[in-house]
Design a protein around this motif. Structure first.
Motif, PDB file in Angstrom:
ATOM      1  N   GLN A  93      48.858  13.165   1.707  1.00  0.00           N
ATOM      2  CA  GLN A  93      50.006  12.855   0.847  1.00  0.00           C
ATOM      3  C   GLN A  93      49.780  11.570   0.051  1.00  0.00           C
ATOM      4  O   GLN A  93      50.261  11.433  -1.075  1.00  0.00           O
ATOM      5  N   CYS A  94      49.026  10.646   0.635  1.00  0.00           N
ATOM      6  CA  CYS A  94      48.648   9.429  -0.092  1.00  0.00           C
ATOM      7  C   CYS A  94      47.833   9.792  -1.334  1.00  0.00           C
ATOM      8  O   CYS A  94      48.094   9.286  -2.437  1.00  0.00           O
ATOM      9  N   VAL A  95      46.849  10.676  -1.158  1.00  0.00           N
ATOM     10  CA  VAL A  95      46.017  11.106  -2.288  1.00  0.00           C
ATOM     11  C   VAL A  95      46.866  11.797  -3.338  1.00  0.00           C
ATOM     12  O   VAL A  95      46.714  11.563  -4.548  1.00  0.00           O
ATOM     13  N   ARG A  96      47.811  12.632  -2.918  1.00  0.00           N
ATOM     14  CA  ARG A  96      48.680  13.334  -3.870  1.00  0.00           C
ATOM     15  C   ARG A  96      49.592  12.348  -4.606  1.00  0.00           C
ATOM     16  O   ARG A  96      49.851  12.509  -5.805  1.00  0.00           O
ATOM     17  N   ASN A  97      50.109  11.344  -3.897  1.00  0.00           N
ATOM     18  CA  ASN A  97      50.949  10.325  -4.529  1.00  0.00           C
ATOM     19  C   ASN A  97      50.185   9.604  -5.633  1.00  0.00           C
ATOM     20  O   ASN A  97      50.709   9.362  -6.723  1.00  0.00           O
ATOM     21  N   ILE A  98      48.944   9.250  -5.332  1.00  0.00           N
ATOM     22  CA  ILE A  98      48.141   8.519  -6.319  1.00  0.00           C
ATOM     23  C   ILE A  98      47.788   9.435  -7.493  1.00  0.00           C
ATOM     24  O   ILE A  98      47.742   9.001  -8.646  1.00  0.00           O
ATOM     25  N   MET A  99      47.566  10.720  -7.213  1.00  0.00           N
ATOM     26  CA  MET A  99      47.307  11.665  -8.298  1.00  0.00           C
ATOM     27  C   MET A  99      48.498  11.739  -9.259  1.00  0.00           C
ATOM     28  O   MET A  99      48.324  11.811 -10.487  1.00  0.00           O
TER      29      MET A  99
ATOM     30  N   VAL B 212      41.878   6.715  -6.052  1.00  0.00           N
ATOM     31  CA  VAL B 212      42.324   6.392  -4.690  1.00  0.00           C
ATOM     32  C   VAL B 212      41.549   5.199  -4.141  1.00  0.00           C
ATOM     33  O   VAL B 212      42.132   4.275  -3.549  1.00  0.00           O
ATOM     34  N   LEU B 213      40.242   5.198  -4.338  1.00  0.00           N
ATOM     35  CA  LEU B 213      39.424   4.094  -3.827  1.00  0.00           C
ATOM     36  C   LEU B 213      39.759   2.790  -4.526  1.00  0.00           C
ATOM     37  O   LEU B 213      39.781   1.721  -3.900  1.00  0.00           O
ATOM     38  N   ASN B 214      40.046   2.843  -5.832  1.00  0.00           N
ATOM     39  CA  ASN B 214      40.442   1.644  -6.572  1.00  0.00           C
ATOM     40  C   ASN B 214      41.769   1.114  -6.046  1.00  0.00           C
ATOM     41  O   ASN B 214      41.938  -0.097  -5.837  1.00  0.00           O
ATOM     42  N   TRP B 215      42.723   2.027  -5.807  1.00  0.00           N
ATOM     43  CA  TRP B 215      44.009   1.618  -5.228  1.00  0.00           C
ATOM     44  C   TRP B 215      43.802   0.990  -3.853  1.00  0.00           C
ATOM     45  O   TRP B 215      44.399  -0.045  -3.531  1.00  0.00           O
ATOM     46  N   TYR B 216      42.959   1.601  -3.054  1.00  0.00           N
ATOM     47  CA  TYR B 216      42.737   1.140  -1.684  1.00  0.00           C
ATOM     48  C   TYR B 216      42.133  -0.261  -1.670  1.00  0.00           C
ATOM     49  O   TYR B 216      42.543  -1.121  -0.880  1.00  0.00           O
ATOM     50  N   GLU B 217      41.179  -0.516  -2.550  1.00  0.00           N
ATOM     51  CA  GLU B 217      40.537  -1.825  -2.609  1.00  0.00           C
ATOM     52  C   GLU B 217      41.519  -2.918  -2.991  1.00  0.00           C
ATOM     53  O   GLU B 217      41.420  -4.058  -2.535  1.00  0.00           O
ATOM     54  N   GLN B 218      42.488  -2.592  -3.831  1.00  0.00           N
ATOM     55  CA  GLN B 218      43.459  -3.591  -4.295  1.00  0.00           C
ATOM     56  C   GLN B 218      44.650  -3.736  -3.357  1.00  0.00           C
ATOM     57  O   GLN B 218      45.434  -4.670  -3.491  1.00  0.00           O
ATOM     58  N   SER B 219      44.802  -2.801  -2.430  1.00  0.00           N
ATOM     59  CA  SER B 219      45.957  -2.827  -1.537  1.00  0.00           C
ATOM     60  C   SER B 219      45.677  -3.696  -0.318  1.00  0.00           C
ATOM     61  O   SER B 219      44.561  -4.193  -0.130  1.00  0.00           O
TER      62      SER B 219
ATOM     63  N   ASN C  59      49.846   7.258  -9.303  1.00  0.00           N
ATOM     64  CA  ASN C  59      48.818   6.212  -9.233  1.00  0.00           C
ATOM     65  C   ASN C  59      49.210   5.078  -8.297  1.00  0.00           C
ATOM     66  O   ASN C  59      48.824   3.921  -8.499  1.00  0.00           O
ATOM     67  N   GLU C  60      49.981   5.402  -7.271  1.00  0.00           N
ATOM     68  CA  GLU C  60      50.348   4.415  -6.252  1.00  0.00           C
ATOM     69  C   GLU C  60      50.827   5.150  -5.007  1.00  0.00           C
ATOM     70  O   GLU C  60      51.179   6.330  -5.060  1.00  0.00           O
ATOM     71  N   TYR C  61      50.808   4.428  -3.897  1.00  0.00           N
ATOM     72  CA  TYR C  61      51.320   4.984  -2.653  1.00  0.00           C
ATOM     73  C   TYR C  61      51.956   3.872  -1.848  1.00  0.00           C
ATOM     74  O   TYR C  61      51.361   2.801  -1.661  1.00  0.00           O
TER      75      TYR C  61
ATOM     76  N   LEU D  71      62.962  -2.254   8.290  1.00  0.00           N
ATOM     77  CA  LEU D  71      62.899  -3.696   8.035  1.00  0.00           C
ATOM     78  C   LEU D  71      61.490  -4.139   7.708  1.00  0.00           C
ATOM     79  O   LEU D  71      61.273  -5.192   7.121  1.00  0.00           O
ATOM     80  N   GLN D  72      60.500  -3.340   8.136  1.00  0.00           N
ATOM     81  CA  GLN D  72      59.110  -3.634   7.798  1.00  0.00           C
ATOM     82  C   GLN D  72      58.868  -3.096   6.384  1.00  0.00           C
ATOM     83  O   GLN D  72      58.493  -1.950   6.189  1.00  0.00           O
ATOM     84  N   LYS D  73      59.133  -3.890   5.377  1.00  0.00           N
ATOM     85  CA  LYS D  73      59.119  -3.417   3.983  1.00  0.00           C
ATOM     86  C   LYS D  73      57.738  -2.950   3.569  1.00  0.00           C
ATOM     87  O   LYS D  73      56.738  -3.544   3.945  1.00  0.00           O
ATOM     88  N   PRO D  74      57.674  -1.868   2.750  1.00  0.00           N
ATOM     89  CA  PRO D  74      56.379  -1.409   2.245  1.00  0.00           C
ATOM     90  C   PRO D  74      55.688  -2.497   1.424  1.00  0.00           C
ATOM     91  O   PRO D  74      56.336  -3.233   0.693  1.00  0.00           O
ATOM     92  N   ALA D  75      54.393  -2.570   1.551  1.00  0.00           N
ATOM     93  CA  ALA D  75      53.610  -3.523   0.775  1.00  0.00           C
ATOM     94  C   ALA D  75      53.114  -2.866  -0.492  1.00  0.00           C
ATOM     95  O   ALA D  75      52.539  -1.780  -0.454  1.00  0.00           O
ATOM     96  N   SER D  76      53.320  -3.464  -1.648  1.00  0.00           N
ATOM     97  CA  SER D  76      52.844  -2.925  -2.901  1.00  0.00           C
ATOM     98  C   SER D  76      51.342  -3.169  -3.019  1.00  0.00           C
ATOM     99  O   SER D  76      50.816  -4.155  -2.519  1.00  0.00           O
ATOM    100  N   PRO D  77      50.640  -2.256  -3.727  1.00  0.00           N
ATOM    101  CA  PRO D  77      49.208  -2.464  -3.930  1.00  0.00           C
ATOM    102  C   PRO D  77      48.931  -3.801  -4.613  1.00  0.00           C
ATOM    103  O   PRO D  77      49.591  -4.169  -5.577  1.00  0.00           O
TER     104      PRO D  77
END
Length: 479
Positions: A398-404, A375-382, A407-409, A471-477
């Motif tokens: 739910q973010c933590v569960r998504n990454i589990m 999660v922390l690695n994903w967060y740093e790159q996002s 590996n992305e949220y 319209l505010q599209k999700p940002a990928s990590p």
């Protein structure tokens, strides 16, 4: 304040490694150095005062009151703390009354001199057990190491005991349940956790003859989410009904106001959704503690604790006529504001890692360390560092569960630019009318926590708000 007092009491012995306030950690709360030092110091001082009294020194009433405080402190840390060992399994351990009674006699009967609390052994036993239960339900469920959360825990404690433990111990314990608590805050900020901490920490009298408490507090907390039921079901759940009182009432039903008894709690979540007619009926309950089942004329009494919660702005609701002023002023005597996740992250940059660690351990202790690292690695790159987290702790989990799992949220709605960036674009007229409306819908959604509530606030259709937010599209990590 407590840290300052610890420094004053311990002097050079004070352990400077202590944090400015207590919060949950893997270390047991009673292994903290200053707690041990204070307990030893208090016991030494109380023992010296006992010796002086036995030698014939007559303390003033104020000095005896101070001695009483010391004796309560010693009994709590030397007896009560060790007696309740299975609250984690949601049960109260069998109280060791004989041992406590002997300890109580030692501290409160000094030769032939009786301390002010000597005649109240059973009450002191009940009160100290209540302190332990309250500490458990607050400390182990309201998680966080920031000032907003520390203040929240203090606020909960005061809702149970008031700000003055002496007043509570001497008189308020009898009727603090009559004070209604209103919990306000965004969705996902733990309003029900706060309500449970208060409801499950109510005073329970202990009966020395049976060596049992009045009843189990763990069976007497009833939570009802008002947004999930129709008005007729809510009314029946709360007040109960007689057989044949309406179509479908095939048997008599006892409502929650009646069944929770003297030491239970009724918690109404989303009280802002409550029908005006039911608000009138509940107003009567809070005014004179009386109600009637549906279809009956007999007047019954409500003796328990009443807690309500909402994420709506009730003052705005009152102005629009959707919420009764008289009902509001009956439930606002004790108001608790739950802080948003964003406010916690703004307070401490380390809080994200701490909360992720807590959630990972709750989800799966066996893989917690690896999940936290992911999660922390994903967060740093996002590009999520300025994200508002409109779903608060619920969304973070739910973010933590998504990454589990993946590996992305990707948040349902999110724009990587900060609110400050939006305000800059607004002031320099860089947005089209369509972009302006989309951003405004997004801000409304993040404030109210649902498309429906945002739509109501903006005077738009729910589908329109949803479309504009999308319209505010999700940002990928890593974007």
């Amino acid at each position: 304040e407590r840290v300052d007092l610890e420094k004053e009491a311990l002097g050079n012995q004070f352990d400077k490694s202590t944090r400015p306030f207590w919060s949950w950690s893997l270390v047991d709360e009673f292994d903290r150095p200053n707690v041990q030092l204070l307990t030893n110091r208090v016991e030494e001082l109380a023992t010296e005062l006992r010796r002086r009294i036995k030698d014939g020194v007559i303390p003033s009433s104020e000095e005896f009151e101070l001695y009483d405080d010391l004796a309560h402190y010693v009994l709590y840390y030397r007896h009560i703390v060790d007696q309740i060992v299975d609250l984690g399994q949601q049960t109260i351990s069998k109280p060791n009354w004989p041992r406590f009674r002997d300890e109580f006699e030692h501290w409160f009967l000094i030769g032939k001199v009786k301390s002010p609390s000597y005649a109240k052994a059973v009450h002191v036993f009940s009160y100290l057990y209540q302190l332990k239960r309250a500490f458990f339900h607050i400390f182990h469920y309201v998680i966080g190491r920031t000032w907003p959360i520390a203040k929240l825990r203090a606020r909960i404690f005061e809702s149970i005991f008031s700000h003055d433990l002496r007043n509570y111990r001497s008189a308020l314990y009898r009727n603090m349940n009559e004070v209604t608590t209103l919990i306000v805050g965004q969705s996902g900020t733990g309003k029900e956790l706060v309500a449970r901490a208060i409801g499950l920490s109510q005073y329970l009298p202990f009966h020395a003859k049976t060596e049992k408490f009045a009843e189990s507090d763990l069976e007497k907390f009833v939570a009802l989410n008002l947004s999930a039921f129709s008005s007729s079901i809510i009314e029946s759940e709360l007040f109960g009904h007689e057989k044949g009182s309406y179509t479908g009432a095939e048997s008599k039903r006892i409502g929650w106001l009646e069944s929770v008894g003297r030491y239970g709690t009724v918690f109404l979540d989303e009280v802002g959704d409550l029908d005006l007619a039911i608000q009138v009926k509940l107003l009567r309950v809070l005014q004179n503690r009386q109600f009637q089942r549906i279809g009956e004329s007999k007047t019954r009494s409500f003796h328990g604790k009443f807690i309500a919660a909402t994420n709506r702005d009730l003052k705005t609701e009152m102005q629009s006529g959707e919420f009764r002023e008289d009902f509001y002023y009956r439930i606002c005597s004790d108001v608790i504001q739950t802080p948003s996740l964003r406010s916690q992250l703004n307070d401490s940059v380390e809080e994200f890692e701490f909360l992720v660690d807590f959630l990972a351990r709750r989800i799966s202790p066996e893989i917690a360390d690896g999940l936290k690292a992911d999660v922390l690695n994903w967060y740093e790159q996002s590009s999520m560092h300025d994200y508002d987290w409109p779903g608060n702790m619920r969304e973070l989990e739910q973010c933590v569960r998504n990454i589990m799992i993946h590996n992305e949220y990707h948040p349902t709605i999110y724009h990587p630019s900060s609110r400050q960036s939006f305000e800059k674009q607004l002031s320099s007229v860089q947005l089209t009318a369509e972009q302006l409306l989309s951003h405004y819908c997004l801000l409304a959604y993040q404030k109210f926590g649902s498309y429906e509530k945002a739509a109501t606030a903006l005077g738009l259709d729910r589908r329109t708000v949803r479309a504009k937010c999308q319209l505010q599209k999700p940002a990928s990590p890593g974007e």
